[in-house]
Each structure stands twice: as structure tokens, then as C-alpha cells.
Design a protein around this motif. Structure first.
Motif, PDB file in Angstrom:
ATOM      1  N   ASP A   6       0.860  -1.184   0.000  1.00 59.24           N
ATOM      2  CA  ASP A   6       0.000   0.000   0.000  1.00 59.24           C
ATOM      3  C   ASP A   6       0.895   1.233   0.000  1.00 59.24           C
ATOM      4  OD1 ASP A   6      -2.022   1.770   0.165  1.00 59.24           O
ATOM      5  OD2 ASP A   6      -2.400   1.462   2.321  1.00 59.24           O
ATOM      6  N   ARG A   7       1.208   1.730  -1.180  1.00 58.41           N
ATOM      7  CA  ARG A   7       2.086   2.900  -1.279  1.00 58.41           C
ATOM      8  C   ARG A   7       1.536   3.855  -2.328  1.00 58.41           C
ATOM      9  NH1 ARG A   7       5.495  -0.949  -3.958  1.00 58.41           N
ATOM     10  NH2 ARG A   7       6.654  -1.273  -2.045  1.00 58.41           N
ATOM     11  N   ASP A   8       1.837   5.113  -2.143  1.00 61.25           N
ATOM     12  CA  ASP A   8       1.402   6.139  -3.084  1.00 61.25           C
ATOM     13  C   ASP A   8       2.598   7.015  -3.412  1.00 61.25           C
ATOM     14  OD1 ASP A   8       0.151   7.993  -4.629  1.00 61.25           O
ATOM     15  OD2 ASP A   8      -0.819   9.022  -2.938  1.00 61.25           O
ATOM     16  N   TYR A   9       3.098   6.891  -4.634  1.00 62.77           N
ATOM     17  CA  TYR A   9       4.239   7.731  -5.002  1.00 62.77           C
ATOM     18  C   TYR A   9       3.846   8.755  -6.059  1.00 62.77           C
ATOM     19  CZ  TYR A   9       4.987   4.406  -8.924  1.00 62.77           C
ATOM     20  OH  TYR A   9       4.865   3.613 -10.035  1.00 62.77           O
ATOM     21  N   ALA A  10       2.531   9.111  -6.069  1.00 62.22           N
ATOM     22  CA  ALA A  10       2.051  10.119  -7.006  1.00 62.22           C
ATOM     23  C   ALA A  10       2.697  11.494  -6.791  1.00 62.22           C
ATOM     24  CB  ALA A  10       0.529  10.220  -6.930  1.00 62.22           C
ATOM     25  N   PRO A  11       2.867  11.969  -5.549  1.00 63.56           N
ATOM     26  CA  PRO A  11       3.511  13.283  -5.367  1.00 63.56           C
ATOM     27  C   PRO A  11       4.923  13.322  -5.950  1.00 63.56           C
ATOM     28  CG  PRO A  11       2.373  12.634  -3.372  1.00 63.56           C
ATOM     29  CD  PRO A  11       2.362  11.431  -4.273  1.00 63.56           C
ATOM     30  N   PHE A  12       5.658  12.236  -5.751  1.00 63.21           N
ATOM     31  CA  PHE A  12       7.011  12.171  -6.324  1.00 63.21           C
ATOM     32  C   PHE A  12       6.945  12.202  -7.845  1.00 63.21           C
ATOM     33  CE2 PHE A  12      10.142   9.403  -8.329  1.00 63.21           C
ATOM     34  CZ  PHE A  12      11.334  10.020  -7.967  1.00 63.21           C
ATOM     35  N   LEU A  13       6.005  11.470  -8.426  1.00 63.46           N
ATOM     36  CA  LEU A  13       5.887  11.422  -9.877  1.00 63.46           C
ATOM     37  C   LEU A  13       5.509  12.780 -10.462  1.00 63.46           C
ATOM     38  CD1 LEU A  13       4.181   7.986 -10.632  1.00 63.46           C
ATOM     39  CD2 LEU A  13       6.594   8.611 -10.768  1.00 63.46           C
ATOM     40  N   ARG A  14       4.725  13.566  -9.710  1.00 63.61           N
ATOM     41  CA  ARG A  14       4.384  14.898 -10.205  1.00 63.61           C
ATOM     42  C   ARG A  14       5.630  15.777 -10.287  1.00 63.61           C
ATOM     43  NH1 ARG A  14      -0.634  13.873  -7.512  1.00 63.61           N
ATOM     44  NH2 ARG A  14       0.174  14.613  -5.508  1.00 63.61           N
ATOM     45  N   ARG A  20      14.678  16.825  -3.515  1.00 63.90           N
ATOM     46  CA  ARG A  20      14.064  17.336  -2.284  1.00 63.90           C
ATOM     47  C   ARG A  20      12.751  16.630  -1.978  1.00 63.90           C
ATOM     48  NH1 ARG A  20      16.276  22.159  -4.134  1.00 63.90           N
ATOM     49  NH2 ARG A  20      14.381  22.731  -5.268  1.00 63.90           N
ATOM     50  N   SER A  21      12.008  16.257  -3.006  1.00 65.25           N
ATOM     51  CA  SER A  21      10.729  15.570  -2.764  1.00 65.25           C
ATOM     52  C   SER A  21      10.956  14.213  -2.105  1.00 65.25           C
ATOM     53  CB  SER A  21       9.956  15.415  -4.076  1.00 65.25           C
ATOM     54  OG  SER A  21      10.550  14.439  -4.905  1.00 65.25           O
ATOM     55  N   THR A  22      12.056  13.558  -2.439  1.00 71.08           N
ATOM     56  CA  THR A  22      12.355  12.272  -1.783  1.00 71.08           C
ATOM     57  C   THR A  22      12.770  12.494  -0.341  1.00 71.08           C
ATOM     58  OG1 THR A  22      14.689  12.297  -2.485  1.00 71.08           O
ATOM     59  CG2 THR A  22      13.102  11.290  -3.987  1.00 71.08           C
ATOM     60  N   GLU A  23      13.479  13.592  -0.081  1.00 70.67           N
ATOM     61  CA  GLU A  23      13.923  13.873   1.289  1.00 70.67           C
ATOM     62  C   GLU A  23      12.755  14.282   2.171  1.00 70.67           C
ATOM     63  OE1 GLU A  23      16.771  16.892   0.546  1.00 70.67           O
ATOM     64  OE2 GLU A  23      18.386  15.509  -0.048  1.00 70.67           O
ATOM     65  N   GLU A  24      11.860  15.118   1.639  1.00 69.60           N
ATOM     66  CA  GLU A  24      10.714  15.589   2.425  1.00 69.60           C
ATOM     67  C   GLU A  24       9.770  14.452   2.783  1.00 69.60           C
ATOM     68  OE1 GLU A  24       9.037  18.511  -0.098  1.00 69.60           O
ATOM     69  OE2 GLU A  24      10.571  20.046   0.320  1.00 69.60           O
ATOM     70  N   ARG A  25       9.631  13.471   1.903  1.00 69.44           N
ATOM     71  CA  ARG A  25       8.715  12.355   2.146  1.00 69.44           C
ATOM     72  C   ARG A  25       9.429  11.121   2.676  1.00 69.44           C
ATOM     73  NH1 ARG A  25       7.000  15.377  -1.960  1.00 69.44           N
ATOM     74  NH2 ARG A  25       4.783  15.924  -2.061  1.00 69.44           N
ATOM     75  N   ASP A  26      10.739  11.279   2.952  1.00 67.20           N
ATOM     76  CA  ASP A  26      11.543  10.189   3.505  1.00 67.20           C
ATOM     77  C   ASP A  26      11.438   8.928   2.647  1.00 67.20           C
ATOM     78  OD1 ASP A  26      13.333   9.125   5.305  1.00 67.20           O
ATOM     79  OD2 ASP A  26      11.746   8.292   6.597  1.00 67.20           O
ATOM     80  N   PRO A  39      10.993   2.479  -6.747  1.00 68.22           N
ATOM     81  CA  PRO A  39      11.510   3.041  -8.002  1.00 68.22           C
ATOM     82  C   PRO A  39      12.334   4.310  -7.826  1.00 68.22           C
ATOM     83  CG  PRO A  39       9.258   3.748  -7.713  1.00 68.22           C
ATOM     84  CD  PRO A  39       9.577   2.855  -6.523  1.00 68.22           C
ATOM     85  N   TYR A  40      12.309   4.897  -6.625  1.00 71.77           N
ATOM     86  CA  TYR A  40      12.864   6.239  -6.456  1.00 71.77           C
ATOM     87  C   TYR A  40      14.358   6.316  -6.763  1.00 71.77           C
ATOM     88  CZ  TYR A  40       8.546   6.053  -3.770  1.00 71.77           C
ATOM     89  OH  TYR A  40       7.260   5.816  -3.384  1.00 71.77           O
ATOM     90  N   GLY A  41      15.104   5.333  -6.291  1.00 74.54           N
ATOM     91  CA  GLY A  41      16.550   5.373  -6.481  1.00 74.54           C
ATOM     92  C   GLY A  41      16.941   5.432  -7.944  1.00 74.54           C
ATOM     93  N   VAL A  42      16.379   4.511  -8.748  1.00 75.64           N
ATOM     94  CA  VAL A  42      16.705   4.462 -10.173  1.00 75.64           C
ATOM     95  C   VAL A  42      16.268   5.744 -10.863  1.00 75.64           C
ATOM     96  CG1 VAL A  42      16.231   3.291 -12.354  1.00 75.64           C
ATOM     97  CG2 VAL A  42      16.628   1.956 -10.285  1.00 75.64           C
ATOM     98  N   LEU A  43      15.083   6.226 -10.537  1.00 78.68           N
ATOM     99  CA  LEU A  43      14.565   7.416 -11.201  1.00 78.68           C
ATOM    100  C   LEU A  43      15.405   8.652 -10.881  1.00 78.68           C
ATOM    101  CD1 LEU A  43      10.709   6.886 -10.764  1.00 78.68           C
ATOM    102  CD2 LEU A  43      12.108   6.480 -12.788  1.00 78.68           C
TER     103      LEU A  43
END
Length: 404
Positions: free
Chosen positions: A298-306, A353-359, A368-372
Motif C-alpha cells: 500500500d504505497r502512493d508515489y504520485a507526489p514524487f511522480l508529479r 528534495r521531494s524524496t527527502e521531504e517524504r523520507d 523506483p525512487y533510487g533508479v529514477l
């Protein structure tokens, strides 16, 4: 035929006429090549049949058509290889035929030796002509009545090939010698346009949140189908360089002093790397759906994708400029590319910064965050590198260049 069909036919004719009027259109190049080939064949036939009265006159026009190559340099190089291949094939037949006679065993020996010589790398693509010339020479040799006639016929084959090759090269050099320096720009434009179009399709979907599996699979498949385009673009750069070599046109001599193919080469390879990075992004997005199907987290990575969509939009803006690359306006375009690269780096920072703010974890292989983020960094670096390369080329042009 209906009025609609007739109108469509005339529209097609009109469109073909418009393409013919463009100096560098493929239709115009094809028509010019056909006319030059026909002229070279006709002149060769006239010399070999009307003036020399050769028995095998067709060798000359056949050779002439082969030598009307895309570039003057290739015409010269291939003519030398072709004449060498034919001479080798005739020589094989002359040595074996005159010493052993026109029987089946001799033909087998001629074929064997000729095919071995045809593998010689120096002859390149013309290697196959060794065996072809040897077989024709054998047929001509068996039809001659005496040793004198046999030697004469074999020598005539070489002479006809020399005539045809000389005429073909002459026509290519003297009549509108091909000049394809713009092919380098076209290759860069094509690669940039491909990146632009794919990312322009992706960014709206990413901006709305996580795209579905069918969408990401489509992106991945499209990114993986770029091999042919890359090959064509590199071939265009090679042709552009080559078309200036040995070209007698004054325009070609000026272009040899103005075009910096090294900058274009480095730019093209940067775009090839960018295509690879975009492909890695599409694979990561597609793989995320597969991982979710297996683990159902159960994860939501929509804010990061935006945030990521905003970054990719800046890459779209950068490649849009590259897709209209023009040496005559390089200084202005280099300045715009530099500004676009600055914007791109700023948006990349916002992704981080979006990855840091959302930990968000950048090391978890199931995320997927690391590769992206890594690919975003690489894309940003390639865009900055490209802007610098073209900027340096615009600021330090070769002697005699002109700027818009």
C-alpha cells in the motif's frame, strides 16, 4: 475515376513537385541520382559500343552505374576497389585458363581461387566482383577461337571496367557532386525529436499520478525501439563528413572550414546516452507495476511522480531546441540550450528534495525512487554537457565560419 480520386492524384503530384523543389529533399536526391546514373550508363555505352566496338560492351555501363555513389569520396574509393576486384578475377582466369584449358576442372579451380581472393578485406564490398569477373571472363575465354583472341577479350573486359568506372566517377564529380553536410544535423534532430516525443507523452500521465501498467508497458516498448534510428543517425553523420572529402564544389570547401563535426559527434553520442537513460526510466516505471502485483504493498508515489513529471518537462523543452538544430543559428540556440540546462538542473533538485521531504528510500530495490533519481541526474548531466559542447562550438568556430 471519380472527382475525389482525381483530385487526390493531383494533390500527390503537387506534393511530389514541392518536395522536388527543396534542395535537400530525398525525392530530389533520388531523381538526381537516377538521371546521373542514366547519363553515366549512356556515355559508357557510347564509348564501349560505338567507339571501341567491344564484344562485351555492357561491362562499361554496368560499371558506370555502380560508381555513381552517394558521395564523391565513395565513388573514388569504390571505383578503385571495383577495378582491382575485376582485374583480379580476370587475372585468375587468364593464368589458369591459358595454362590448363577451358574444361570443368579449370572452371572449378577458377571459382575456388576467385572466391578465396574475394574475401580479401582490402576489396571491401567489391570483393564479390572477383568471382563475378572471373566467371564472365571464363565464358568469354571459352568463346574465343585462338589464344590471341582469348587474351584480347580478357584485356577488353578490364578496359571496359576502367572506362565505366572513370565515366561514373567523372559524372558524379562534375555534375552536382553530392553534398550531405546537413545529414549530421538531421541525425541529431531525429534523436532529439524521439526523446522529445516520448517524454512529451509521458509527462501528462506522470503529472496526474501513477500511470497504469498498460501505459508504462507502452512507454517501455517505444523506448526499446530506437536502435534503427540510432544507426541511421550515426550513418547520417558519417555521410556528412564523407560528402565533403574530395568534393570539388566551392561550397564544400567552405564547409570544410566551418563545420565542427566533432561537436556534432559528441552531441549525437550524448543523445544516444539520453535515450538509454529514458529507456531505464520507462523500465523502472513498468517494473514498479510488476513488483506491486507480486507484493501488493500500500504505497502512493504520485507526489514524487508529479515532481518528476516537471523535471521531464524541462527535458522536453531542452530537446525541443535540439530538434531544430541549425548551424546557421547555432549561437542563439546554444544560449537557449544553456538556459534550458539551468532550468533542468533546478527541477532535478526539486525531485531530490521531494524524496527527502517524504523520507523516500533511494536504496530499497523494491522502490523506483533510487533508479529514477539516478537517471534524472544522468539526464541533467548529459543536457549540461550537450549545451557546453555546442556553446563552445558556437563561441569558437573554425576559421572562415559564419554565425547568424
Amino acid at each position: 475515376m471519380s472527382d475525389t480520386a482525381t483530385r487526390e492524384k493531383w494533390e500527390q503530384v503537387a506534393d511530389w513537385g514541392r518536395r522536388l523543389r527543396r534542395p535537400e529533399s530525398s525525392a530530389r536526391r533520388s531523381l538526381l541520382l537516377i538521371l546521373k546514373s542514366a547519363l553515366a550508363a549512356t556515355v559508357s555505352w557510347f564509348i564501349s559500343y560505338e567507339l571501341i566496338n567491344a564484344t562485351s560492351a555492357a561491362f562499361a555501363p554496368f560499371s558506370a552505374v555502380l560508381m555513381v555513389q552517394v558521395t564523391v569520396y565513395q565513388s573514388v574509393v569504390q571505383s578503385l576497389r571495383y577495378v582491382g576486384a575485376v582485374a583480379a578475377g580476370v587475372a585468375v582466369q587468364a593464368v589458369l585458363g591459358l595454362s590448363a584449358g577451358p574444361d570443368l576442372v579449370t572452371f572449378a579451380l577458377v571459382a575456388l581461387v576467385a572466391l578465396v581472393i574475394s574475401r580479401w578485406r582490402v576489396l571491401g564490398a567489391q570483393g564479390s566482383q572477383v568471382a563475378t569477373a572471373a566467371f564472365f571472363a571464363f565464358a568469354t575465354y571459352t568463346g574465343a577461337s585462338s589464344n590471341t583472341d582469348q587474351v584480347k577479350e580478357l584485356g577488353q573486359i578490364v578496359l571496359l571496367v576502367l572506362i565505366g568506372s572513370a565515366v561514373g566517377v567523372g559524372v558524379n564529380v562534375l555534375i552536382a557532386p553530392p553534398l550531405r553536410y546537413r545529414s549530421a544535423e538531421w541525425g541529431i534532430r531525429a534523436l532529439a525529436q524521439e526523446i522529445h516525443d516520448l517524454l512529451d507523452t509521458m509527462t501528462p500521465e506522470l503529472g496526474e499520478g501513477a500511470p497504469d501498467a498498460d501505459t508504462t508497458r507502452g512507454w517501455r516498448d517505444r523506448a526499446d525501439r530506437t536502435g534503427t534510428l540510432i544507426t541511421r543517425s550515426r550513418e547520417g553523420l558519417r555521410t556528412a563528413r564523407e560528402s565533403l572529402r574530395l568534393n570539388p564544389r566551392p561550397w564544400a570547401r567552405r564547409r570544410r572550414r566551418t563545420i565542427t563535426f566533432e561537436a556534432y559527434d559528441r552531441t549525437m553520442e550524448a543523445l544516444v546516452r539520453m535515450i538509454s537513460q529514458v529507456a531505464a526510466i520507462t523500465r523502472s516505471l513498468d517494473q514498479q507495476h510488476r513488483d506491486e502485483e507480486e507484493s501488493s504493498p500500500d504505497r502512493d508515489y504520485a507526489p514524487f511522480l508529479r515532481a518528476y513529471a516537471t523535471f521531464l518537462s524541462s527535458v522536453v523543452d531542452f530537446t525541443k531546441i535540439l530538434a531544430t538544430l541549425d548551424e546557421d543559428h547555432l549561437r542563439d540556440q546554444a544560449g537557449r540550450l544553456d538556459e534550458a540546462a539551468d532550468d533542468l538542473e533546478r527541477y532535478r533538485g526539486e525531485v531530490v528534495r521531494s524524496t527527502e521531504e517524504r523520507d523516500l528510500s533511494l536504496t530499497d530495490p523494491t522502490e523506483p525512487y533510487g533508479v529514477l533519481v539516478v537517471e534524472a541526474t544522468r539526464l541533467s548531466e548529459e543536457c549540461r554537457y550537450t549545451a557546453d559542447v555546442l556553446g563552445n562550438s558556437a563561441d569558437n568556430p573554425p576559421s572562415g565560419s559564419r554565425t547568424a
